[in-house]
Design a protein around this motif. Structure first.
Motif, PDB file in Angstrom:
ATOM      1  N   ALA A  16      35.248  43.207  28.440  1.00  0.00           N
ATOM      2  CA  ALA A  16      34.206  43.018  29.447  1.00  0.00           C
ATOM      3  C   ALA A  16      33.138  44.107  29.335  1.00  0.00           C
ATOM      4  CB  ALA A  16      34.812  43.019  30.845  1.00  0.00           C
ATOM      5  N   ARG A  17      33.552  45.329  29.122  1.00  0.00           N
ATOM      6  CA  ARG A  17      32.586  46.422  28.979  1.00  0.00           C
ATOM      7  C   ARG A  17      31.708  46.223  27.740  1.00  0.00           C
ATOM      8  NH1 ARG A  17      32.280  50.856  26.040  1.00  0.00           N
ATOM      9  NH2 ARG A  17      31.075  52.595  26.836  1.00  0.00           N
ATOM     10  N   GLU A  26      26.523  44.532  25.093  1.00  0.00           N
ATOM     11  CA  GLU A  26      25.867  43.738  24.057  1.00  0.00           C
ATOM     12  C   GLU A  26      25.297  42.413  24.574  1.00  0.00           C
ATOM     13  OE1 GLU A  26      25.403  44.816  20.973  1.00  0.00           O
ATOM     14  OE2 GLU A  26      26.500  46.661  21.386  1.00  0.00           O
ATOM     15  N   ASN A  27      25.662  42.020  25.799  1.00  0.00           N
ATOM     16  CA  ASN A  27      25.212  40.761  26.389  1.00  0.00           C
ATOM     17  C   ASN A  27      25.590  39.576  25.506  1.00  0.00           C
ATOM     18  OD1 ASN A  27      24.117  39.036  28.206  1.00  0.00           O
ATOM     19  ND2 ASN A  27      21.989  39.552  27.793  1.00  0.00           N
ATOM     20  N   SER A  28      26.845  39.584  25.025  1.00  0.00           N
ATOM     21  CA  SER A  28      27.291  38.546  24.106  1.00  0.00           C
ATOM     22  C   SER A  28      28.768  38.277  24.309  1.00  0.00           C
ATOM     23  CB  SER A  28      27.041  38.989  22.664  1.00  0.00           C
ATOM     24  OG  SER A  28      27.678  38.130  21.761  1.00  0.00           O
ATOM     25  N   THR A  29      29.112  36.987  24.374  1.00  0.00           N
ATOM     26  CA  THR A  29      30.531  36.650  24.487  1.00  0.00           C
ATOM     27  C   THR A  29      31.239  36.772  23.136  1.00  0.00           C
ATOM     28  OG1 THR A  29      30.020  34.312  24.174  1.00  0.00           O
ATOM     29  CG2 THR A  29      30.177  35.111  26.435  1.00  0.00           C
ATOM     30  N   GLN A  36      34.615  38.744  22.563  1.00  0.00           N
ATOM     31  CA  GLN A  36      35.806  38.107  21.994  1.00  0.00           C
ATOM     32  C   GLN A  36      36.363  38.916  20.829  1.00  0.00           C
ATOM     33  OE1 GLN A  36      37.211  35.322  23.349  1.00  0.00           O
ATOM     34  NE2 GLN A  36      38.919  35.594  21.941  1.00  0.00           N
ATOM     35  N   SER A  37      35.482  39.426  19.984  1.00  0.00           N
ATOM     36  CA  SER A  37      35.963  40.240  18.863  1.00  0.00           C
ATOM     37  C   SER A  37      36.553  41.563  19.354  1.00  0.00           C
ATOM     38  CB  SER A  37      34.838  40.478  17.858  1.00  0.00           C
ATOM     39  OG  SER A  37      33.821  41.268  18.431  1.00  0.00           O
ATOM     40  N   GLU A  38      35.974  42.142  20.409  1.00  0.00           N
ATOM     41  CA  GLU A  38      36.531  43.371  20.982  1.00  0.00           C
ATOM     42  C   GLU A  38      37.909  43.106  21.587  1.00  0.00           C
ATOM     43  OE1 GLU A  38      36.682  47.402  22.265  1.00  0.00           O
ATOM     44  OE2 GLU A  38      35.350  46.420  20.856  1.00  0.00           O
ATOM     45  N   PHE A  39      38.063  41.967  22.243  1.00  0.00           N
ATOM     46  CA  PHE A  39      39.349  41.589  22.831  1.00  0.00           C
ATOM     47  C   PHE A  39      40.411  41.461  21.741  1.00  0.00           C
ATOM     48  CE2 PHE A  39      42.349  38.495  24.645  1.00  0.00           C
ATOM     49  CZ  PHE A  39      42.642  39.123  25.839  1.00  0.00           C
ATOM     50  N   ALA A  40      40.076  40.754  20.670  1.00  0.00           N
ATOM     51  CA  ALA A  40      41.031  40.581  19.569  1.00  0.00           C
ATOM     52  C   ALA A  40      41.340  41.913  18.895  1.00  0.00           C
ATOM     53  CB  ALA A  40      40.480  39.587  18.555  1.00  0.00           C
ATOM     54  N   GLU A  41      40.333  42.767  18.740  1.00  0.00           N
ATOM     55  CA  GLU A  41      40.555  44.074  18.106  1.00  0.00           C
ATOM     56  C   GLU A  41      41.463  44.955  18.961  1.00  0.00           C
ATOM     57  OE1 GLU A  41      37.993  47.979  16.740  1.00  0.00           O
ATOM     58  OE2 GLU A  41      36.948  46.110  17.151  1.00  0.00           O
ATOM     59  N   MET A  42      41.241  44.960  20.277  1.00  0.00           N
ATOM     60  CA  MET A  42      42.087  45.769  21.147  1.00  0.00           C
ATOM     61  C   MET A  42      43.528  45.260  21.160  1.00  0.00           C
ATOM     62  SD  MET A  42      40.562  48.361  22.295  1.00  0.00           S
ATOM     63  CE  MET A  42      41.702  48.882  23.545  1.00  0.00           C
ATOM     64  N   LEU A  43      43.703  43.948  21.117  1.00  0.00           N
ATOM     65  CA  LEU A  43      45.061  43.411  21.081  1.00  0.00           C
ATOM     66  C   LEU A  43      45.761  43.750  19.776  1.00  0.00           C
ATOM     67  CD1 LEU A  43      44.739  39.927  22.770  1.00  0.00           C
ATOM     68  CD2 LEU A  43      45.739  42.001  23.708  1.00  0.00           C
ATOM     69  N   SER A  44      45.020  43.777  18.672  1.00  0.00           N
ATOM     70  CA  SER A  44      45.652  44.153  17.408  1.00  0.00           C
ATOM     71  C   SER A  44      46.007  45.642  17.397  1.00  0.00           C
ATOM     72  CB  SER A  44      44.749  43.799  16.230  1.00  0.00           C
ATOM     73  OG  SER A  44      43.604  44.608  16.224  1.00  0.00           O
TER      74      SER A  44
END
Length: 146
Positions: free
Chosen positions: A60-61, A66-69, A73-81
């Motif tokens: 979310a941050r 970046e004002n982009s979903t 989404q890529s940040e979410f996947a990176e944090m989960l990895s």
């Protein structure tokens, strides 16, 4: 030196008392192991819950900056990895809310793993939500001011 103290008479165990310790061990061991495995299962559940919350907040941050979903989404996947919780990756929804000028990340999945013998699978919910304001939502001054 201690010869003046009376000796305690040695008591021989009867045949019935010999197996008492083995029986107590056989009764207590399965309960103790179930308790240990339940603690392991719930600690894995709480870790995945915390990983979902951390990844949602970070996505979310980043999406707000970046004002982009897609970036969110890529940040979410990176944090989960990074957090070794990749199985949560397909369970998120990321949206930009123009009325609130914010990015909203929601995670909703089920934890169905269990290491507790004889109790079956646990079916627990893993939910997290995070919102971050868009950093560039202000359109700037009106035209006459330019």
């Amino acid at each position: 030196m201690l010869s003046h103290l009376p000796r305690r008479p040695s008591r021989r165990r009867s045949h019935a008392e010999r197996g008492q310790a083995a029986l107590e061990f056989a009764v207590v061991l399965p309960l103790f192991l179930m308790l240990i495995f339940a603690a392991i299962s719930f600690s894995i559940y709480w870790y995945q819950q915390a990983a979902a919350a951390i990844a949602s907040s970070s996505a979310a941050r980043r999406g707000g900056i970046e004002n982009s979903t897609g970036v969110a989404q890529s940040e979410f996947a990176e944090m989960l990895s990074i957090l070794s919780a990749s199985e949560l990756a397909g369970s998120s929804s990321i949206a930009v809310d123009p009325q609130r000028r914010s990015v909203i990340v929601r995670t909703n999945t089920r934890f169905s793993g269990s290491y507790v013998p004889f109790l079956g699978d646990l079916d627990l919910a893993i939910r997290s939500a995070s919102m971050s304001r868009l950093w560039r939502f202000y359109p700037g001054p009106p035209d006459p001011w330019e």
